[in-house]
Scaffold this motif. Structure first.
Motif, mmCIF file in Angstrom:
data_model
loop_
_atom_site.group_PDB
_atom_site.id
_atom_site.type_symbol
_atom_site.label_atom_id
_atom_site.label_comp_id
_atom_site.label_asym_id
_atom_site.label_seq_id
_atom_site.Cartn_x
_atom_site.Cartn_y
_atom_site.Cartn_z
ATOM 1 N N VAL A 1 0.909 -1.293 -0.068
ATOM 2 C CA VAL A 1 0.002 0.079 -0.037
ATOM 3 C C VAL A 1 0.608 1.303 -0.037
ATOM 4 N N ASP A 2 0.467 2.368 -0.733
ATOM 5 C CA ASP A 2 1.024 3.614 -0.553
ATOM 6 C C ASP A 2 0.701 4.290 0.680
ATOM 7 N N SER A 3 1.126 5.565 0.649
ATOM 8 C CA SER A 3 1.117 6.405 1.976
ATOM 9 C C SER A 3 -0.475 6.729 2.479
ATOM 10 N N ALA A 4 -1.483 6.714 1.241
ATOM 11 C CA ALA A 4 -2.792 6.830 1.550
ATOM 12 C C ALA A 4 -3.485 5.592 2.011
ATOM 13 N N GLY A 5 -2.690 4.392 1.949
ATOM 14 C CA GLY A 5 -3.404 3.170 2.194
ATOM 15 C C GLY A 5 -3.910 2.667 1.093
ATOM 16 N N ARG A 6 -3.715 2.937 -0.184
ATOM 17 C CA ARG A 6 -4.427 2.447 -1.438
ATOM 18 C C ARG A 6 -3.285 1.301 -2.041
ATOM 19 N N LEU A 7 -4.242 0.255 -2.427
ATOM 20 C CA LEU A 7 -3.557 -0.885 -3.007
ATOM 21 C C LEU A 7 -2.671 -0.700 -4.358
ATOM 22 N N VAL A 8 -1.246 -1.033 -4.331
ATOM 23 C CA VAL A 8 -0.439 -0.558 -5.469
ATOM 24 C C VAL A 8 -0.122 -1.890 -5.907
ATOM 25 N N GLY A 9 0.040 -2.808 -5.217
ATOM 26 C CA GLY A 9 0.882 -3.865 -5.655
ATOM 27 C C GLY A 9 1.099 -5.119 -4.616
ATOM 28 N N MET A 10 1.620 -6.118 -4.970
ATOM 29 C CA MET A 10 1.789 -7.121 -4.089
ATOM 30 C C MET A 10 3.114 -7.806 -4.355
ATOM 31 N N ILE A 11 3.472 -8.487 -3.190
ATOM 32 C CA ILE A 11 4.950 -9.202 -3.320
ATOM 33 C C ILE A 11 4.483 -10.775 -2.855
ATOM 34 N N THR A 12 5.181 -11.530 -3.807
ATOM 35 C CA THR A 12 4.800 -13.145 -3.313
ATOM 36 C C THR A 12 6.323 -13.664 -2.824
ATOM 37 N N VAL A 13 6.103 -14.783 -2.366
ATOM 38 C CA VAL A 13 6.923 -15.581 -1.502
ATOM 39 C C VAL A 13 8.022 -15.886 -2.112
ATOM 40 N N ASP A 14 7.964 -16.188 -3.446
ATOM 41 C CA ASP A 14 8.992 -16.416 -4.469
ATOM 42 C C ASP A 14 10.223 -15.465 -4.411
ATOM 43 N N ASP A 15 9.742 -14.075 -4.391
ATOM 44 C CA ASP A 15 10.608 -13.255 -4.349
ATOM 45 C C ASP A 15 11.183 -13.015 -2.977
ATOM 46 N N VAL A 16 10.495 -13.267 -1.833
ATOM 47 C CA VAL A 16 11.073 -13.198 -0.702
ATOM 48 C C VAL A 16 11.949 -14.035 -0.346
ATOM 49 N N VAL A 17 11.928 -15.414 -0.933
ATOM 50 C CA VAL A 17 12.955 -16.474 -0.787
ATOM 51 C C VAL A 17 14.358 -15.878 -1.432
ATOM 52 N N HIS A 18 14.325 -15.278 -2.497
ATOM 53 C CA HIS A 18 15.430 -14.654 -2.906
ATOM 54 C C HIS A 18 16.134 -13.637 -1.909
ATOM 55 N N ILE A 19 15.295 -12.856 -1.421
ATOM 56 C CA ILE A 19 15.697 -11.795 -0.576
ATOM 57 C C ILE A 19 16.433 -12.245 0.820
ATOM 58 N N ILE A 20 15.665 -13.276 1.479
ATOM 59 C CA ILE A 20 16.310 -13.805 2.529
ATOM 60 C C ILE A 20 17.705 -14.538 2.275
ATOM 61 N N ALA A 21 17.876 -15.390 1.091
ATOM 62 C CA ALA A 21 19.006 -15.794 0.861
ATOM 63 C C ALA A 21 20.206 -14.691 0.469
#
Length: 478
Positions: A265-285
């Protein structure tokens, strides 16, 4: 991501012996750990060198895009462009998204902006941004100009957010529906709208201002009667990710709450996108490896990083370590007369500093990890300090007794053994305190403790180790 090609596909091109040989080589290209075999890599490189692009393509075509990316990374840098050219469209957008950053930048540099734009248009927004964000400004603008207006707007918006933030990491393609819709209406909407993304696990429910008010998993929708309202089915408690949140904090939230995807969400709380777990796996590693490498001063530690860049990164910290070593040496110089009178001190003082350094490194590694995973807070910092001090005092006492007994058996001097044991105990306690206080202090001052802590802990254990041992020897043995 596309599935691995059918291994039998090359046989459709003919039944001669050459095709059977190619099939056999392709099938055995990976070992039991799914790594490319050296013989397979050599076969591909030899085919390219001989100008037989068709054979190279036949060998590589059954591979998964991630395996093709591995092949390009294993190829010597001076031959990488030739291999990519020979493989042609096998090196597509999916392969580029799997490549190491330095290898990808190397290949993209040889492509026309229109080609890069074509690849970027095939990728999710986050992968497209990762592909072009490090390009020179002029080249990046040329790629953006070659994109369709919709894709260009999405990528430019993502590039406007800070690096390593949720805005860079998120995907723009998602499914959001108003809360007044029923399950049946949502199913019909998904079936009739061909422009929707096909890769999603959750549907976000939004209000009139496009602010997320809940979410539904696909399994809930598929197993509920059509007449149920989304407002009654959705789960209202959800984890929302601010668009400017650091990617490391995003990964911690996914790990803590076992998320599959999360709304951004942006600063106004509006939905602007999503993050999925496959991207987060790369970030954790990536973040875990980054902290370990920073502790050693090795920079990114990427084997594909240019040599001069690697030398510059490592040399900076080696120079800093040289300075701390000079400080420790100056402490030794204060006691040169004591060392002259008791030569065995020179042989033993390295043990004192070395044992303290090892103890400090153990504590430091634990603390840096705890800080990175948000396990250390203002409410438990004092408890952590006391805990590590008790551990250091216990270990120092045990080591002091063992070393004291050992030195007495070797040198037969009770005074020297007591001084040696006491110095080991004191330096271990100093190491324990330094291993906790230094990273905590740096973190409180918004300085990454993984970058600077090791240098200061080493300086403390070396300097105070020498000072304690030689100082006690001067007082009690001379």
């Amino acid at each position: 991501m596309s599935e691995r090609g059918d291994p039998a596909e090359p046989l459709l091109r003919g039944d001669d012996t050459d095709d059977e040989t190619i099939l056999e080589q392709a099938e055995t290209g990976l070992d039991e750990d799914d790594r490319l075999k050296p013989a397979f890599l050599s076969s591909v490189l030899d085919a390219v060198e001989d100008g037989d692009s068709e054979k190279a393509r036949d060998l590589v075509s059954p591979l998964h895009p991630a395996d093709i990316a591995d092949l390009l990374e294993l190829t010597p840098s001076e031959r990488r462009a030739d291999v990519a050219a020979a493989l042609g469209d096998l090196v597509g957008a999916e392969v580029l998204s799997e490549l190491n950053d330095y290898v990808r930048d190397d290949l993209i540099g040889a492509l026309a902006p229109e080609q890069v734009a074509e690849f970027a248009a095939e990728l999710d927004t986050d992968d497209a941004v990762a592909m072009i964000e490090d390009m020179e400004e002029a080249d990046q603008q040329a790629v953006l100009d070659a994109l369709d207006p919709e894709d260009r707007a999405a990528i430019q918006s993502a590039l406007s957010y800070p690096e390593e933030s949720a805005g860079r990491l998120m995907q723009r393609d998602l499914v959001a529906v108003p809360q007044h819709m029923t399950v049946g209406q949502v199913i019909d909407y998904l079936r009739d709208n061909g422009d929707l993304t096909r890769d999603f696990w959750e549907i976000y429910v939004v209000d009139a201002m496009h602010r997320p008010v809940g979410y539904c998993q696909l399994s809930w929708i598929l197993t509920c009667p059509r007449g149920i309202a989304m407002a009654d089915l959705m789960k209202r408690e959800q984890t929302l990710i601010p668009v400017d949140m650091d990617q490391e904090e995003v990964a911690l939230r996914f790990q803590k709450y076992a998320l599959i995807s999360a709304a951004v969400v942006d600063s106004a709380g509006r939905l602007v996108g999503m993050i999925t777990v496959d991207d987060v796996v790369h970030i954790i590693a990536e973040e875990a490896g980054e902290d370990i490498l920073r502790l050693s001063g090795a920079g990114e530690g990427d084997i594909n990083q240019p040599i001069l860049m690697t030398v510059r990164t490592r040399l900076v910290w080696l120079v800093v370590n040289l300075g701390t070593a000079m400080i420790a040496a100056s402490v030794v110089g204060l006691f040169e007369h004591t060392i002259e009178r008791l030569a065995m001190l020179a042989a033993l003082m390295g043990i004192v500093s070395g044992m303290g350094g090892n103890a400090g490194t153990q504590t430091l590694a634990v603390m840096v990890r705890a800080i990175a995973t948000n396990q250390v807070t203002s409410s438990n910092t004092l408890r952590m300090i006391v805990r590590e001090f008790r551990i250091a005092a216990t270990n120092g006492s045990v080591l002091g007794v063992l070393i004291g007994i050992g030195s007495y058996l070797i040198y037969g001097q009770l005074g020297l053994s007591l001084v040696f044991a006491t110095a080991i105990l004191i330096n271990n306690m100093v190491a324990g305190l330094a291993g906790v206080l230094i990273p905590v202090t740096l973190d409180r001052r918004n300085i990454d403790p993984a970058v600077s802590s090791a240098v200061f802990v080493t300086m403390m254990t070396d300097s105070l180790g020498f000072f304690t041992f030689l100082g006690l020897a001067t007082i009690f043995l001379t």
